[in-house]
Design an enzyme around this catalytic site. Structure first.
Site, PDB file in Angstrom:
ATOM      1  CE1 TYR A  76      -4.038   2.035   0.508  1.00 30.34           C
ATOM      2  CE2 TYR A  76      -2.479   3.438   1.681  1.00 30.34           C
ATOM      3  CZ  TYR A  76      -3.702   3.267   1.061  1.00 30.34           C
ATOM      4  OH  TYR A  76      -4.584   4.312   0.991  1.00 30.34           O
ATOM      5  CG  PHE A 128      -8.142  15.864 -24.863  1.00 32.78           C
ATOM      6  CD1 PHE A 128      -8.338  15.250 -26.083  1.00 32.78           C
ATOM      7  CD2 PHE A 128      -8.447  15.166 -23.709  1.00 32.78           C
ATOM      8  CE1 PHE A 128      -8.829  13.947 -26.161  1.00 32.78           C
ATOM      9  CE2 PHE A 128      -8.933  13.867 -23.777  1.00 32.78           C
ATOM     10  CZ  PHE A 128      -9.116  13.251 -25.000  1.00 32.78           C
ATOM     11  CB  THR A 129     -12.962  15.712 -24.344  1.00 28.85           C
ATOM     12  OG1 THR A 129     -12.084  14.607 -24.167  1.00 28.85           O
ATOM     13  CG2 THR A 129     -13.369  15.808 -25.810  1.00 28.85           C
ATOM     14  CG  ASP A 219      -2.144  16.396 -22.544  1.00 26.09           C
ATOM     15  OD1 ASP A 219      -1.554  15.292 -22.439  1.00 26.09           O
ATOM     16  OD2 ASP A 219      -3.360  16.479 -22.767  1.00 26.09           O
ATOM     17  CE  LYS A 262      -4.888   8.653 -24.409  1.00 26.04           C
ATOM     18  NZ  LYS A 262      -5.602   8.758 -23.142  1.00 26.04           N
ATOM     19  NE  ARG A 386     -12.855  12.890 -30.033  1.00 23.61           N
ATOM     20  CZ  ARG A 386     -12.624  12.602 -28.752  1.00 23.61           C
ATOM     21  NH1 ARG A 386     -11.427  12.301 -28.329  1.00 23.61           N
ATOM     22  NH2 ARG A 386     -13.596  12.610 -27.884  1.00 23.61           N
ATOM     23  CG  PHE A 452     -17.390  12.438 -26.527  1.00 21.56           C
ATOM     24  CD1 PHE A 452     -17.159  13.579 -25.788  1.00 21.56           C
ATOM     25  CD2 PHE A 452     -16.498  11.390 -26.429  1.00 21.56           C
ATOM     26  CE1 PHE A 452     -16.056  13.672 -24.947  1.00 21.56           C
ATOM     27  CE2 PHE A 452     -15.394  11.463 -25.603  1.00 21.56           C
ATOM     28  CZ  PHE A 452     -15.175  12.609 -24.849  1.00 21.56           C
TER      29      PHE A 452
HETATM   30  N1  F0G Z   1      -4.894  14.373 -22.874  1.00 26.91           N
HETATM   31  C1  F0G Z   1      -4.960  13.877 -24.136  1.00 26.91           C
HETATM   32  C2  F0G Z   1      -4.276  14.603 -25.237  1.00 26.91           C
HETATM   33  C3  F0G Z   1      -5.670  12.693 -24.368  1.00 26.91           C
HETATM   34  O1  F0G Z   1      -5.725  12.213 -25.604  1.00 26.91           O
HETATM   35  C4  F0G Z   1      -6.323  12.046 -23.296  1.00 26.91           C
HETATM   36  C5  F0G Z   1      -7.110  10.850 -23.523  1.00 26.91           C
HETATM   37  C6  F0G Z   1      -6.212  12.603 -22.014  1.00 26.91           C
HETATM   38  C7  F0G Z   1      -5.486  13.766 -21.848  1.00 26.91           C
HETATM   39  C8  F0G Z   1      -6.899  11.988 -20.832  1.00 26.91           C
HETATM   40  O2  F0G Z   1      -6.257  10.843 -20.446  1.00 26.91           O
HETATM   41  O3  F0G Z   1      -7.948   9.035 -20.862  1.00 26.91           O
HETATM   42  O4  F0G Z   1      -5.955   8.650 -19.424  1.00 26.91           O
HETATM   43  O5  F0G Z   1      -7.798  10.078 -18.638  1.00 26.91           O
HETATM   44  N2  F0G Z   1      -7.497  10.487 -24.654  1.00 26.91           N
HETATM   45  C9  F0G Z   1      -8.243   9.306 -25.002  1.00 26.91           C
HETATM   46  C10 F0G Z   1      -8.531   9.298 -26.468  1.00 26.91           C
HETATM   47  C11 F0G Z   1      -9.442   9.058 -24.165  1.00 26.91           C
HETATM   48  O6  F0G Z   1      -9.229   8.369 -26.908  1.00 26.91           O
HETATM   49  O7  F0G Z   1      -8.058  10.168 -27.193  1.00 26.91           O
HETATM   50  P1  F0G Z   1      -7.047   9.590 -19.807  1.00 26.91           P
END
Ligand code: F0G
Length: 461
Positions: A76, A128-129, A219, A262, A386, A452
């Protein structure tokens, strides 16, 4: 003498285990898509043949990662695996202090809460979303400062991830640097189509932000892919190794949020990295409330071991040549069938321009969402919208109307073969042939956040 005018790349690995896929019929797929409300996120993965929804957490791990996985220390507190991951992050990225989080958005959440005050502005090279949502939930307002070329699917500019410093300067003049806690810089900008930022641009940005006392938060989710493009395209970097370019990029920033799902070749995990002690201390304290203790932050010890190895593997030039090479192969194949795509081809996928593909469908009838469904029905290939659905609504409730209305064909790393790419491109070509008959969608259910993922649609008659 054989007439060879170029030498091909090939994957720097071979297969040792395979995962069997289910092949479905067209009527089965029509039914599955309807049940999923015409949203590819709501399909069951077992009904998908080739899954290009995302490159996130869908990577194939290497034998070395699996070997490391078995050595995971699940203590832990004070897990050896945490220290292995911290060591890799420091060694390869160069950031000083690390707070693990379960994935990228966990890091975005904590960072936004610490650095953003109500009424602040957070400029970034496109949104980014999840990143923008956390900025907004913390009371900030996102400001897009990416160059105009990034919003133009047809522009062949090699660094469409670059910042327009005039846009940033105008914002600083308007609101004052005290209202800008940091500039958020994504490497290989996802929403622009996987497009890189150049070192030259980053250096100018560093100079400008230093003058105004503003931090740069990176990022770094796809930093190695960005570094590969710099090696291929930027003057003076042709013989610099990807790993050295990555280190240089990181050195021009003050901290980072990372989705290890990624670039880092794993299925789960992320972290916040920061060079200043005060922010680190607050983040290390806050992570225990939202993610887990500061030496695991929601990641199992075994996954931290896999991340440590994955970071190293992701920085290999041969790996990136094959990774980006496969994306380019798919892009060229689509191009040969006349499919309109974002150019130059991106690092993590091919982005099909749905506005150009389905010009008879207005953006309010969701052309990209429609196209993703059509491709699935044709071949069982799953992709992602997208465009206007992903862009969501402004804090005042109005829909964002992004210029880019795209379908993303995202390639998981080390997962599919060139033959899979042929099947994908041929399927898109089939849909393109009958594009004029395709009708749009209407949204019949809209969740409040990140719509989405869970929105539902019906086909227009
Ligand atoms: N920043 C970028 C540029 C991303 O592409 C993502 C995730 C995140 C932050 C968030 O990271 O998913 O680990 O919480 N992108 C995925 C995609 C979901 O399908 O492009 P996460």
């Amino acid at each position: 003498m054989a007439k060879i005018d170029k030498r091909s790349w090939a994957e720097p690995y071979r297969m040792k285990m395979v995962e069997l896929l289910k092949v479905t019929t067209r009527p089965q797929r029509v039914k599955a898509l309807k049940e999923a409300g015409f949203n590819t996120f709501l399909l069951r993965a077992e009904d998908v043949y080739i899954d290009l929804l995302t490159d996130s957490g869908t990577n194939a791990m290497s034998d070395q990662q699996w070997a490391a996985f078995m050595t995971g220390d699940e203590a832990y507190a004070g897990s050896k695996s945490y220290y292995n991951m911290e060591k890799a992050i420091r060694q390869y990225y160069g950031y000083k202090y690390i707070v693990p989080t379960h994935q990228g958005r966990g890091a975005e959440h904590i960072l936004s809460k610490i650095l953003i005050k109500k009424g602040d502005y957070v400029p970034g090279n496109m949104y980014f979303t999840t990143t923008r949502l956390h900025q907004e939930l913390a009371g900030g307002k996102f400001e897009d400062i990416i160059i105009d070329e990034a919003h133009d699917a047809t522009s062949e500019f090699p660094f469409k991830g670059n910042v327009d410093l005039n846009k940033l300067e105008r914002l600083v003049k308007k609101v004052g640097s005290s209202k800008i806690p940091y500039v958020c810089i994504a490497t290989n900008v996802n929403m622009a189509g996987g497009q890189p930022i150049s070192i030259a641009n980053l250096k100018e940005l560093r100079k400008f932000t230093k003058k105004h006392g503003i931090r740069i938060i990176h990022d770094m989710t796809r930093v190695a892919e960005n570094a590969y493009f710099i090696q291929q395209r930027e003057k003076g970097y042709g013989s610099v190794k990807v790993r050295d370019i990555v280190k240089e990029i990181c050195s021009l920033t003050d901290g980072a949020t990372m989705s290890a799902k990624k670039d880092a070749l794993v299925n789960i995990g992320g972290f916040l990295a920061i060079n200043d002690w005060d922010t680190f201390e607050e983040a290390r304290n806050m992570v225990v409330a939202y993610e887990g203790l500061h030496t695991y932050g929601g990641i199992a010890g075994r996954d931290m071991e896999a991340i440590a190895v994955g970071i190293r593997e992701s920085l290999s030039d041969a790996h990136q040549a094959a990774r980006v090479g496969q994306v380019e192969y798919l892009g060229k194949k689509m191009e040969s069938y006349g499919i309109p795509t974002v150019k130059p081809f991106g690092g993590h996928g091919i982005f099909v321009d749905a506005k150009a593909f389905l010009p008879h469908i207005s953006q309010d009838e969701f052309p990209a969402q429609t196209l993703a469904g059509e491709v699935y029905v044709d071949s069982g290939v799953r992709t992602m919208e997208r465009g206007i659905v992903s862009a969501g609504r402004k804090p005042n409730g109005e829909n964002y109307h992004p210029k880019l209305e795209l379908v993303r064909f995202t390639l998981p790393r080390r997962v599919y073969t060139q033959a899979h790419m042929d099947v994908v491109a041929e399927s898109v070509a089939m849909v393109y042939d009958r594009r004029k008959k395709i009708k749009g969608l209407k949204m019949v259910y809209e969740p409040k956040y990140l719509r989405f993922f869970q929105a539902r649609f019906e086909q227009l008659k």
